[in-house]
Design a protein around this motif. Structure first.
Motif, PDB file in Angstrom:
ATOM      1  N   GLN A 148       0.735  -1.164   0.047  1.00 31.38           N
ATOM      2  CA  GLN A 148       0.000   0.162   0.036  1.00 31.38           C
ATOM      3  C   GLN A 148       0.728   1.181   0.026  1.00 31.38           C
ATOM      4  O   GLN A 148       0.641   2.245  -0.849  1.00 31.38           O
ATOM      5  CB  GLN A 148      -0.925   0.022   1.158  1.00 31.38           C
ATOM      6  N   MET A 149       2.116   1.276   0.926  1.00 29.22           N
ATOM      7  CA  MET A 149       2.903   2.443   0.871  1.00 29.22           C
ATOM      8  C   MET A 149       3.324   2.524  -0.505  1.00 29.22           C
ATOM      9  O   MET A 149       3.408   3.806  -0.840  1.00 29.22           O
ATOM     10  CB  MET A 149       3.733   2.176   1.908  1.00 29.22           C
ATOM     11  N   SER A 150       3.908   1.643  -1.104  1.00 27.27           N
ATOM     12  CA  SER A 150       4.846   2.024  -2.271  1.00 27.27           C
ATOM     13  C   SER A 150       3.782   2.375  -3.468  1.00 27.27           C
ATOM     14  O   SER A 150       4.043   3.286  -4.319  1.00 27.27           O
ATOM     15  CB  SER A 150       5.354   0.527  -2.818  1.00 27.27           C
ATOM     16  N   ASP A 151       2.375   1.985  -3.271  1.00 24.26           N
ATOM     17  CA  ASP A 151       1.292   2.454  -4.406  1.00 24.26           C
ATOM     18  C   ASP A 151       1.360   4.221  -3.966  1.00 24.26           C
ATOM     19  O   ASP A 151       0.920   4.750  -5.052  1.00 24.26           O
ATOM     20  CB  ASP A 151       0.076   1.820  -4.020  1.00 24.26           C
ATOM     21  N   HIS A 152       1.236   4.330  -2.667  1.00 21.61           N
ATOM     22  CA  HIS A 152       0.880   5.734  -2.513  1.00 21.61           C
ATOM     23  C   HIS A 152       2.137   6.524  -2.800  1.00 21.61           C
ATOM     24  O   HIS A 152       2.195   7.623  -3.235  1.00 21.61           O
ATOM     25  CB  HIS A 152       0.732   6.102  -0.936  1.00 21.61           C
ATOM     26  N   GLN A 153       3.350   6.002  -2.564  1.00 19.02           N
ATOM     27  CA  GLN A 153       4.758   6.757  -2.870  1.00 19.02           C
ATOM     28  C   GLN A 153       4.857   6.994  -4.628  1.00 19.02           C
ATOM     29  O   GLN A 153       5.221   7.890  -4.774  1.00 19.02           O
ATOM     30  CB  GLN A 153       5.833   5.929  -2.302  1.00 19.02           C
ATOM     31  N   SER A 154       4.133   6.104  -5.141  1.00 20.65           N
ATOM     32  CA  SER A 154       4.367   6.277  -6.600  1.00 20.65           C
ATOM     33  C   SER A 154       3.328   7.529  -7.032  1.00 20.65           C
ATOM     34  O   SER A 154       3.585   8.004  -8.119  1.00 20.65           O
ATOM     35  CB  SER A 154       3.857   5.073  -7.509  1.00 20.65           C
ATOM     36  N   ASN A 155       2.442   7.921  -6.012  1.00 19.56           N
ATOM     37  CA  ASN A 155       1.551   8.889  -6.486  1.00 19.56           C
ATOM     38  C   ASN A 155       1.612  10.200  -5.705  1.00 19.56           C
ATOM     39  O   ASN A 155       1.228  11.098  -5.724  1.00 19.56           O
ATOM     40  CB  ASN A 155      -0.075   8.486  -6.155  1.00 19.56           C
ATOM     41  N   ALA A 156       2.728  10.119  -4.824  1.00 18.86           N
ATOM     42  CA  ALA A 156       3.178  11.147  -4.002  1.00 18.86           C
ATOM     43  C   ALA A 156       3.962  12.289  -4.839  1.00 18.86           C
ATOM     44  O   ALA A 156       4.782  11.809  -5.837  1.00 18.86           O
ATOM     45  CB  ALA A 156       3.969  10.343  -2.784  1.00 18.86           C
ATOM     46  N   LEU A 157       4.060  13.259  -4.196  1.00 21.77           N
ATOM     47  CA  LEU A 157       5.053  14.401  -4.707  1.00 21.77           C
ATOM     48  C   LEU A 157       6.580  13.714  -4.298  1.00 21.77           C
ATOM     49  O   LEU A 157       6.614  13.248  -3.312  1.00 21.77           O
ATOM     50  CB  LEU A 157       5.198  15.555  -3.726  1.00 21.77           C
ATOM     51  N   PRO A 158       7.479  14.269  -5.057  1.00 21.55           N
ATOM     52  CA  PRO A 158       8.748  13.679  -4.994  1.00 21.55           C
ATOM     53  C   PRO A 158       9.499  14.300  -3.900  1.00 21.55           C
ATOM     54  O   PRO A 158       9.499  15.659  -3.712  1.00 21.55           O
ATOM     55  CB  PRO A 158       9.525  14.018  -6.283  1.00 21.55           C
ATOM     56  N   ALA A 159      10.676  13.479  -3.374  1.00 26.78           N
ATOM     57  CA  ALA A 159      11.339  13.863  -2.219  1.00 26.78           C
ATOM     58  C   ALA A 159      12.041  15.314  -2.844  1.00 26.78           C
ATOM     59  O   ALA A 159      12.442  15.460  -4.099  1.00 26.78           O
ATOM     60  CB  ALA A 159      12.517  13.221  -1.857  1.00 26.78           C
ATOM     61  N   ASP A 160      12.231  16.387  -2.084  1.00 32.11           N
ATOM     62  CA  ASP A 160      12.924  17.580  -2.504  1.00 32.11           C
ATOM     63  C   ASP A 160      12.187  18.802  -3.488  1.00 32.11           C
ATOM     64  O   ASP A 160      12.777  19.531  -3.758  1.00 32.11           O
ATOM     65  CB  ASP A 160      14.303  17.307  -3.119  1.00 32.11           C
ATOM     66  N   TYR A 161      10.722  18.267  -3.581  1.00 34.70           N
ATOM     67  CA  TYR A 161      10.025  18.891  -4.252  1.00 34.70           C
ATOM     68  C   TYR A 161       9.648  20.130  -3.433  1.00 34.70           C
ATOM     69  O   TYR A 161       9.254  20.145  -2.096  1.00 34.70           O
ATOM     70  CB  TYR A 161       8.636  18.301  -4.531  1.00 34.70           C
ATOM     71  N   VAL A 162       9.677  21.566  -3.899  1.00 36.00           N
ATOM     72  CA  VAL A 162       9.567  22.703  -3.145  1.00 36.00           C
ATOM     73  C   VAL A 162       7.905  22.915  -3.390  1.00 36.00           C
ATOM     74  O   VAL A 162       7.524  23.174  -4.652  1.00 36.00           O
ATOM     75  CB  VAL A 162      10.290  23.773  -3.516  1.00 36.00           C
ATOM     76  N   LEU A 163       7.327  22.948  -2.178  1.00 33.50           N
ATOM     77  CA  LEU A 163       6.015  23.383  -2.196  1.00 33.50           C
ATOM     78  C   LEU A 163       5.556  24.457  -1.317  1.00 33.50           C
ATOM     79  O   LEU A 163       5.737  24.534  -0.077  1.00 33.50           O
ATOM     80  CB  LEU A 163       5.232  22.000  -1.420  1.00 33.50           C
ATOM     81  N   GLY A 164       5.480  25.593  -2.000  1.00 35.36           N
ATOM     82  CA  GLY A 164       5.467  26.879  -1.276  1.00 35.36           C
ATOM     83  C   GLY A 164       6.802  27.290  -0.509  1.00 35.36           C
ATOM     84  O   GLY A 164       7.685  27.266  -1.050  1.00 35.36           O
ATOM     85  N   ARG A 165       6.675  27.540   0.756  1.00 33.13           N
ATOM     86  CA  ARG A 165       7.895  27.714   1.517  1.00 33.13           C
ATOM     87  C   ARG A 165       8.326  26.371   2.323  1.00 33.13           C
ATOM     88  O   ARG A 165       9.158  26.473   3.149  1.00 33.13           O
ATOM     89  CB  ARG A 165       7.493  28.667   2.627  1.00 33.13           C
TER      90      ARG A 165
END
Length: 127
Positions: A8-25
């Motif tokens: 389940q976690m790997s399914d969500h990780q594939s749909n997650a924002l990538p590490a080091d992605y800048v989201l606002g601040r």
């Protein structure tokens, strides 16, 4: 938050924002968990380097991540009303929780919209 099994976690990780992605601040560092209404990330606040948790509204079954890897949208015109209704409820939940200050309730530090969805910024609590 309930622990997820590895598949389940790997399914969500594939749909997650990538590490080091800048989201606002904030800079996304990793996925903390996921469930039916979205994904929770560990992130750092750019101004202080403080660790925070960010909850993203990404309800399974009615929304998906866009081909750009960041945007979120309802999977169909038929699901748009349900997506918008849930988004409004997500906003209200963040506003309500931000009013509470109690050791048993995680602190809500902020709320913002980006990528066609919404995010709740909370204090990061280990464990």
């Amino acid at each position: 938050m309930t622990a997820l099994s590895a598949p389940q976690m790997s399914d969500h990780q594939s749909n997650a924002l990538p590490a080091d992605y800048v989201l606002g601040r904030y800079t996304i560092r990793s996925v903390l968990g996921a469930g039916g209404f979205g994904i929770t990330y560990k992130a750092t606040y750019a101004d202080t380097g403080e660790a925070v948790a960010i909850k993203e509204y990404l309800p399974s079954g009615i929304s998906s991540r866009g081909s750009d890897g960041t945007s979120v949208h309802a999977i169909s015109a038929e699901e748009k009303d349900a997506f918008d209704y849930g988004l409004e409820r997500f906003r209200r939940e963040a506003q309500t929780l931000a009013r509470f200050h109690h050791p048993a309730i995680v602190s809500v530090l902020g709320f913002f919209e980006a990528n066609g969805t919404a995010y709740t910024v909370m204090g990061y609590e280990r464990g």
